[in-house]
Write a protein that holds these residues in place. Structure first.
Motif, PDB file in Angstrom:
ATOM      1  N   ASP A  27       0.903  -1.331  -0.119  1.00 59.63           N
ATOM      2  CA  ASP A  27      -0.304   0.085   0.231  1.00 59.63           C
ATOM      3  C   ASP A  27       1.105   1.117   0.257  1.00 59.63           C
ATOM      4  N   VAL A  28       0.143   2.407  -1.018  1.00 58.72           N
ATOM      5  CA  VAL A  28       1.088   2.997  -0.273  1.00 58.72           C
ATOM      6  C   VAL A  28       0.302   4.257  -0.481  1.00 58.72           C
ATOM      7  N   TRP A  29       0.714   5.466   0.191  1.00 57.22           N
ATOM      8  CA  TRP A  29      -0.356   6.744   0.557  1.00 57.22           C
ATOM      9  C   TRP A  29       0.354   8.073   0.964  1.00 57.22           C
ATOM     10  N   GLN A  30       0.058   9.065   0.518  1.00 60.18           N
ATOM     11  CA  GLN A  30       0.537  10.598   0.966  1.00 60.18           C
ATOM     12  C   GLN A  30       0.228  12.064   0.138  1.00 60.18           C
ATOM     13  N   PHE A  47      -8.571  22.136   4.945  1.00 55.79           N
ATOM     14  CA  PHE A  47      -9.507  20.982   4.186  1.00 55.79           C
ATOM     15  C   PHE A  47     -10.479  19.952   4.713  1.00 55.79           C
ATOM     16  N   ASP A  48     -11.110  19.505   3.932  1.00 56.67           N
ATOM     17  CA  ASP A  48     -11.951  18.451   4.228  1.00 56.67           C
ATOM     18  C   ASP A  48     -12.401  17.139   2.814  1.00 56.67           C
ATOM     19  N   THR A  49     -11.288  16.894   2.331  1.00 55.14           N
ATOM     20  CA  THR A  49     -11.109  15.958   1.475  1.00 55.14           C
ATOM     21  C   THR A  49     -12.257  14.710   1.644  1.00 55.14           C
ATOM     22  N   ARG A  50     -12.584  14.504   2.590  1.00 57.01           N
ATOM     23  CA  ARG A  50     -14.017  12.907   2.598  1.00 57.01           C
ATOM     24  C   ARG A  50     -14.485  12.100   1.551  1.00 57.01           C
ATOM     25  N   GLY A  51     -14.382  11.446   1.237  1.00 51.01           N
ATOM     26  CA  GLY A  51     -14.623  10.837   0.333  1.00 51.01           C
ATOM     27  C   GLY A  51     -13.462  10.705  -0.835  1.00 51.01           C
ATOM     28  N   LYS A  52     -12.861  11.630  -1.336  1.00 49.52           N
ATOM     29  CA  LYS A  52     -12.077  11.399  -2.422  1.00 49.52           C
ATOM     30  C   LYS A  52     -11.396  10.648  -2.322  1.00 49.52           C
ATOM     31  N   LYS A  53     -10.449  10.156  -3.573  1.00 55.81           N
ATOM     32  CA  LYS A  53      -9.783   9.466  -3.166  1.00 55.81           C
ATOM     33  C   LYS A  53      -8.362   9.416  -3.912  1.00 55.81           C
ATOM     34  N   PHE A  54      -7.610   9.462  -4.123  1.00 54.64           N
ATOM     35  CA  PHE A  54      -6.541   9.654  -4.763  1.00 54.64           C
ATOM     36  C   PHE A  54      -4.925  10.276  -3.554  1.00 54.64           C
ATOM     37  N   LEU A  55      -4.288   9.806  -4.517  1.00 55.56           N
ATOM     38  CA  LEU A  55      -2.936   9.683  -4.069  1.00 55.56           C
ATOM     39  C   LEU A  55      -2.198   8.066  -2.876  1.00 55.56           C
ATOM     40  N   ARG A  56      -3.668   7.851  -3.427  1.00 55.26           N
ATOM     41  CA  ARG A  56      -3.516   6.158  -2.295  1.00 55.26           C
ATOM     42  C   ARG A  56      -3.945   4.991  -3.593  1.00 55.26           C
ATOM     43  N   GLY A  57      -3.052   4.194  -3.010  1.00 57.00           N
ATOM     44  CA  GLY A  57      -3.453   2.940  -3.957  1.00 57.00           C
ATOM     45  C   GLY A  57      -2.540   1.376  -3.359  1.00 57.00           C
ATOM     46  N   TYR A  58      -3.137   0.617  -4.145  1.00 57.53           N
ATOM     47  CA  TYR A  58      -2.254  -1.193  -3.535  1.00 57.53           C
ATOM     48  C   TYR A  58      -1.835  -1.541  -4.344  1.00 57.53           C
TER      49      TYR A  58
END
Length: 179
Positions: A27-30, A47-58
């Protein structure tokens, strides 16, 4: 942001042999170029990015033990040096399941060059350097990625050897790593 290709080679150490750790997942996240993570609400309410998915993966490692990610050079946020989080875990069906979490850092001269470019250069405030980061000071120099230029961006690879069940070096997470 500036593109970065990250390659992980994950090996299992058994006795004096190293073999691909088949079945392992990386897994990688940043944060993004301006220091924002996806799917979180900032404690300072910036900021509030709940529900948004970016720069995360596995990814599951392939038969040679490799997992590859295309990402960007991370930005910074107050209180931490520039870093990328990673986790290596085994399937719950393996006996026993195993997980290790840590983070990579970057050479300060390279970070200075990258962060002088847009969009990084638009981020205001003072970036924390590696030697001021308490987590970096506890073994981070061994987790500084060897980065090379690649086209318009960069590439980095890191080989890790895991011996499930051994204690981790202080400050590195759970598990045992050989670099």
């Amino acid at each position: 942001g500036v593109p970065v290709r990250l390659v992980f080679d994950v090996l299992r150490i058994a006795g004096s042999a190293c073999t691909p750790f088949s079945g392992a997942v990386v897994d990688v996240w940043q944060c993004d170029a301006l220091g924002t993570y996806s799917d979180v609400q900032d404690i300072n309410e910036l900021f509030d990015t709940r529900g948004k998915k970016f720069l995360r993966g596995y990814q599951r490692v392939d038969t040679s033990g490799s997992a590859q990610f295309i990402t960007i050079y991370p930005g910074w946020y107050p209180g931490r040096a520039v870093h990328v989080h990673f986790k290596v875990r085994t399937a719950a069906s393996s006996s026993p399941a195993y997980e290790f979490t840590s983070q990579f850092y970057f050479d300060e001269r390279l970070t200075d060059r990258v962060h002088a470019r847009e969009p990084y250069s638009t981020h205001t405030g003072q970036r924390m350097r590696n030697d001021s980061d308490g987590i970096f000071r506890d073994g981070g120099s061994q987790l500084t990625l060897p980065v090379t230029e690649r086209g318009q961006g960069y590439a980095a690879s890191f080989t890790v050897g895991m011996r499930p069940g051994d204690p981790a070096p202080r400050g590195w997470g759970r598990g045992r790593w050989r670099l």
